[in-house]
Scaffold this active site. Structure first.
Site, PDB file in Angstrom:
ATOM      1  N   SER A  50       0.840  -1.198   0.000  1.00 53.24           N
ATOM      2  CA  SER A  50       0.000   0.000   0.000  1.00 53.24           C
ATOM      3  C   SER A  50       0.879   1.255   0.000  1.00 53.24           C
ATOM      4  O   SER A  50       1.741   1.395  -0.857  1.00 53.24           O
ATOM      5  CB  SER A  50      -0.962  -0.048   1.199  1.00 53.24           C
ATOM      6  N   ASP A 179      -6.114  -3.327  -2.515  1.00 49.41           N
ATOM      7  CA  ASP A 179      -5.000  -3.098  -1.594  1.00 49.41           C
ATOM      8  C   ASP A 179      -4.348  -4.372  -1.065  1.00 49.41           C
ATOM      9  O   ASP A 179      -5.028  -5.293  -0.596  1.00 49.41           O
ATOM     10  CB  ASP A 179      -5.531  -2.276  -0.417  1.00 49.41           C
TER      11      ASP A 179
END
Length: 313
Positions: A50, A179
């Site tokens: 991320s 993600d």
């Protein structure tokens, strides 16, 4: 820290956490300023998820960490603007338009093949229902990802559910990605497996440095036992998921590597600061807290870090 690459291989792990990656970027900047050369040269592999993935890609491209810090200052408030209603209840809370523009400026038109150092970037492939780990071609069997643009990889690993839209990868297959924090918010275990399987490192031969994002202790979804989705969970389900996943990986790595081979730089925020440093808060107050905590964390860890990085040279 030494200005020579240590003989004991070092792995670097960078966790996700939204704008709290500003804390992480400041730590990296302090390290690089003291080192006096690109920080990535100290590490045999950099793993990031991320926002940690964005930091990892930047390091591996040898983008100066000072520029990375300014990236957060300049673009954070645009990527995470203040809104009046939690749109994440109905659709994603934010557009990825500003994030894409920011990444285009930071990473430019580089591809994975252009990186100067080895990286590993986890995401989740919604098209296959499986983890998707983007890698530099650091092994003969790793040729699939080298043509991907870094901007695409960064958008894939940071497409946080309820916060940003699902990212469709350009090119091969048109995969839909979200993600990487859903499977590896702390990518350190992935880094260890990669080192042993693809970099031919003995399981006892390397060390791992992990830098967090002050994600511990920020979740408060259960103040009341009868809280419903709309009244309590909202977008916090993702926050809880990445926090719990990171804690679980932390325990595994402590057991696997032991205190001599695993070091972590992070801070559990004081309760009075928690409300100011949410994943999606990038205002001046959040920036002040994160930068101050980073400075303090680095100062507190500096002596131990110097010893840790120098051992085995």
């Amino acid at each position: 820290m030494s200005d020579q690459k240590p003989s004991t291989p070092k792995l670097l792990s960078l966790s996700g956490g939204g704008f709290r990656g500003f804390f992480q970027a400041n730590i990296l900047s302090y390290m690089e300023a003291e080192l006096g050369m690109p920080l990535a040269r100290l590490f045999a592999l950099i793993a990031g998820t991320s926002i940690g993935g964005i930091n990892a890609l930047s390091l591996a491209a040898e983008i100066p960490t000072e520029k990375m810090v300014n990236f957060y200052k300049d673009w954070g408030p645009k990527i995470f603007p203040k809104i009046r209603w939690p749109l994440g209840l109905i659709r994603q809370k934010f557009s990825d338009k500003q994030l894409r523009a920011a990444l285009e400026q930071l990473l430019e038109d580089r591809t994975i093949e252009d990186l100067k150092h080895k990286v590993l970037i986890p995401a989740v492939n919604l098209s296959t229902g499986m983890p998707q780990v983007f890698k530099t071609p650091h092994h003969d069997s790793l040729k699939m990802d080298k043509e991907y643009r870094l901007v695409d990889v960064a958008l894939a690993t940071s497409a946080a559910p309820t916060y940003f839209p699902i990212h469709k990868m350009d090119g091969l297959y048109g995969w839909y990605m979200v993600d990487g924090g859903l499977v590896a918010n702390h990518p350190g275990l992935y880094a260890c497996i990669e080192a042993e399987r693809f970099l031919n490192m003995d399981s006892q031969s390397y060390k791992l440095l992990h830098i967090g994002t002050m994600s511990s202790g920020i979740t408060d979804v259960c103040k009341t036992v009868n809280s419903g989705f709309l009244t309590r969970w909202r977008g916090k389900l993702f926050d809880l998921s990445i926090s719990a996943q990171e804690a679980a990986t932390e325990n595994i790595l402590k057991f696997k590597l032991g205190p001599d081979r695993y070091m972590k730089i992070d801070v559990t925020p004081p309760k009075e600061q928690v409300k100011f440093i949410a994943l999606d808060k990038a205002n001046p107050k959040a920036q002040q807290i994160l930068s101050q905590q980073a400075r303090s964390a680095y100062q507190n860890a500096r002596t131990a870090l110097q010893k840790y990085m120098a051992e085995g040279e």
